[in-house]
Design a protein around this motif. Structure first.
Motif, PDB file in Angstrom:
ATOM      1  N   TRP A   1     -28.839  50.194  -6.849  1.00  0.00           N
ATOM      2  CA  TRP A   1     -28.852  50.255  -8.426  1.00  0.00           C
ATOM      3  C   TRP A   1     -30.017  49.715  -8.831  1.00  0.00           C
ATOM      4  N   ILE A   2     -30.606  50.389  -9.983  1.00  0.00           N
ATOM      5  CA  ILE A   2     -31.918  50.072 -10.557  1.00  0.00           C
ATOM      6  C   ILE A   2     -31.812  50.496 -12.057  1.00  0.00           C
ATOM      7  N   ALA A   3     -32.743  49.604 -12.785  1.00  0.00           N
ATOM      8  CA  ALA A   3     -32.796  49.809 -14.177  1.00  0.00           C
ATOM      9  C   ALA A   3     -33.359  51.255 -14.542  1.00  0.00           C
ATOM     10  N   ALA A   4     -32.683  52.198 -15.224  1.00  0.00           N
ATOM     11  CA  ALA A   4     -33.118  53.438 -15.297  1.00  0.00           C
ATOM     12  C   ALA A   4     -32.600  54.091 -16.938  1.00  0.00           C
ATOM     13  N   ALA A   5     -31.649  54.876 -16.687  1.00  0.00           N
ATOM     14  CA  ALA A   5     -31.027  55.415 -17.796  1.00  0.00           C
ATOM     15  C   ALA A   5     -29.539  54.878 -18.216  1.00  0.00           C
ATOM     16  N   ASP A   6     -28.978  54.354 -16.967  1.00  0.00           N
ATOM     17  CA  ASP A   6     -27.478  54.104 -16.953  1.00  0.00           C
ATOM     18  C   ASP A   6     -27.450  52.464 -17.203  1.00  0.00           C
ATOM     19  N   PRO A   7     -26.969  52.087 -18.141  1.00  0.00           N
ATOM     20  CA  PRO A   7     -26.741  50.576 -18.287  1.00  0.00           C
ATOM     21  C   PRO A   7     -25.688  49.950 -17.140  1.00  0.00           C
ATOM     22  N   ARG A   8     -24.987  50.740 -16.867  1.00  0.00           N
ATOM     23  CA  ARG A   8     -23.618  50.211 -15.952  1.00  0.00           C
ATOM     24  C   ARG A   8     -24.710  49.637 -14.744  1.00  0.00           C
ATOM     25  N   ALA A   9     -25.800  49.927 -14.365  1.00  0.00           N
ATOM     26  CA  ALA A   9     -26.819  49.517 -13.283  1.00  0.00           C
ATOM     27  C   ALA A   9     -26.740  47.879 -13.510  1.00  0.00           C
ATOM     28  N   ALA A  10     -26.956  47.531 -14.584  1.00  0.00           N
ATOM     29  CA  ALA A  10     -27.062  45.811 -15.067  1.00  0.00           C
ATOM     30  C   ALA A  10     -25.889  45.480 -14.430  1.00  0.00           C
ATOM     31  N   HIS A  11     -24.589  45.875 -14.488  1.00  0.00           N
ATOM     32  CA  HIS A  11     -23.414  45.316 -14.191  1.00  0.00           C
ATOM     33  C   HIS A  11     -23.242  45.208 -12.640  1.00  0.00           C
ATOM     34  N   GLU A  12     -24.269  45.944 -12.000  1.00  0.00           N
ATOM     35  CA  GLU A  12     -24.155  45.985 -10.475  1.00  0.00           C
ATOM     36  C   GLU A  12     -25.020  45.147  -9.947  1.00  0.00           C
ATOM     37  N   ALA A  13     -25.883  44.356 -10.641  1.00  0.00           N
ATOM     38  CA  ALA A  13     -26.732  43.422 -10.506  1.00  0.00           C
ATOM     39  C   ALA A  13     -26.412  42.268  -9.482  1.00  0.00           C
TER      40      ALA A  13
ATOM     41  N   ALA B   1     -32.659  41.894 -27.420  1.00  0.00           N
ATOM     42  CA  ALA B   1     -31.463  41.646 -27.178  1.00  0.00           C
ATOM     43  C   ALA B   1     -31.157  40.152 -26.811  1.00  0.00           C
ATOM     44  N   TYR B   2     -32.096  39.544 -26.261  1.00  0.00           N
ATOM     45  CA  TYR B   2     -31.855  38.046 -26.167  1.00  0.00           C
ATOM     46  C   TYR B   2     -31.999  37.161 -27.323  1.00  0.00           C
TER      47      TYR B   2
ATOM     48  N   ASP C   1     -25.090  41.794 -19.384  1.00  0.00           N
ATOM     49  CA  ASP C   1     -24.963  42.424 -20.900  1.00  0.00           C
ATOM     50  C   ASP C   1     -26.404  42.454 -21.589  1.00  0.00           C
ATOM     51  N   LEU C   2     -27.193  41.338 -21.401  1.00  0.00           N
ATOM     52  CA  LEU C   2     -28.498  41.589 -22.021  1.00  0.00           C
ATOM     53  C   LEU C   2     -29.252  42.661 -21.520  1.00  0.00           C
ATOM     54  N   LEU C   3     -29.375  42.892 -20.024  1.00  0.00           N
ATOM     55  CA  LEU C   3     -30.000  43.913 -19.537  1.00  0.00           C
ATOM     56  C   LEU C   3     -29.329  45.089 -19.949  1.00  0.00           C
ATOM     57  N   ALA C   4     -28.347  45.269 -19.831  1.00  0.00           N
ATOM     58  CA  ALA C   4     -27.533  46.669 -20.137  1.00  0.00           C
ATOM     59  C   ALA C   4     -27.785  46.919 -21.553  1.00  0.00           C
ATOM     60  N   ARG C   5     -27.931  46.000 -22.355  1.00  0.00           N
ATOM     61  CA  ARG C   5     -28.219  46.409 -23.866  1.00  0.00           C
ATOM     62  C   ARG C   5     -29.700  47.058 -23.760  1.00  0.00           C
ATOM     63  N   ALA C   6     -30.508  46.282 -23.256  1.00  0.00           N
ATOM     64  CA  ALA C   6     -31.892  46.836 -23.031  1.00  0.00           C
ATOM     65  C   ALA C   6     -32.120  48.133 -22.493  1.00  0.00           C
ATOM     66  N   ILE C   7     -31.352  48.460 -21.384  1.00  0.00           N
ATOM     67  CA  ILE C   7     -31.548  49.536 -20.740  1.00  0.00           C
ATOM     68  C   ILE C   7     -31.016  50.681 -21.609  1.00  0.00           C
TER      69      ILE C   7
END
Length: 255
Positions: free
Chosen positions: A155-167, A40-41, A51-57
């Motif tokens: 919140w944690i990186a798992a299956a839901d990309p929304r978590a990245a926007h809660e960081a 993604a980067y 956004d980058l982490l959400a795409r990766a998740i």
């Protein structure tokens, strides 16, 4: 590390007897999340870190949603600490209990996501006295699932990309007054030197990691784990927690 981006991830370990709906291990998840973040980067190096982490998740979820139950709250997951240097500032992202240290000269700033710690304290307060160690940890793990990626939980990186926007996100200057000189990205296995074993303070941890190297920091944590026969490590599933640290030096930047 790739380009101006550096990150550390820590896979979440559950007791072996707890089914989590997935055929993959935490190590697999961390490897795939790392690879997908690098991808993604590479495609959008200037994109916002969430956004980058959400795409990766999302990309990792696509890799195993056909074989695994990604709706299960125990699906493989990881904490994240990410930093990107660019121009005159650094951007950072902290998700769950992997803190970031920033040396700004006269102080050491600690960037933490305290939501997991709050939930962990609630779980400890509600623990049933008199139960065995293994039974207590198993009950705590399953109870924890009620709070994963929930507005009133953590919140944690798992299956839901929304978590990245809660960081926890932010930026800090690389030039001018109060500029960042050094940074350390830590998993909780490394931050345990301060948070669990009280070996020294945050500033000393950063000094040690920057001068002697992350390996020396982790060596001291391992020694403390071995010496602690009945204390802090009793709250874990294993004596030696996974420990990772990355150090970034920005000493060449003008003040």
């Amino acid at each position: 590390m790739v380009g101006d981006l550096v990150a550390v991830f820590d896979g979440v370990t559950h007791p072996a007897d707890l089914h989590n709906g997935c055929m993959h291990t935490p190590a697999w998840y961390v490897r795939r999340l790392t690879a997908q973040l690098v991808g993604a980067y590479g495609e959008a190096p200037d994109a916002a870190l969430p956004d980058l982490l959400a795409r990766a998740i999302e990309a990792v979820s696509d890799e195993h949603r056909g074989t695994c139950d990604l709706s299960h709250p125990g699906t493989p997951a990881a904490t994240a600490c990410v930093l990107r240097a660019g121009g005159d500032h650094v951007d950072y992202l902290v998700l769950c209990d992997s803190p970031l240290l920033l040396d700004v000269g006269d102080r050491t700033d600690v960037v933490k996501d305290t939501r997991f710690e709050r939930i962990a304290n609630l779980r400890r307060a509600a623990s049933v006295p008199g139960t065995g160690h293994v039974e207590r940890l198993t009950a705590a793990a399953s109870h924890k699932w009620e709070y994963i990626n929930q507005p009133d939980g953590y919140w944690i990186a798992a299956a839901d990309p929304r978590a990245a926007h809660e960081a926890v996100i932010g930026s800090a200057p690389l030039r001018g007054p109060g500029h960042v000189r050094r940074a350390a990205l830590l998993t909780d296995g490394a931050s345990a030197a301060v948070e669990q074993f009280d070996l020294f303070g945050w500033a000393r941890l950063l000094d040690l990691a920057a001068t002697a190297g992350p390996a020396e920091l982790i060596r001291r944590v391992r020694a403390a784990e071995c010496a602690d026969q009945h204390g802090h490590v009793r709250t874990r599933y294993k004596r030696h927690d996974d420990a990772t640290a990355a150090v970034c030096l920005f000493e060449g930047n003008p003040g």
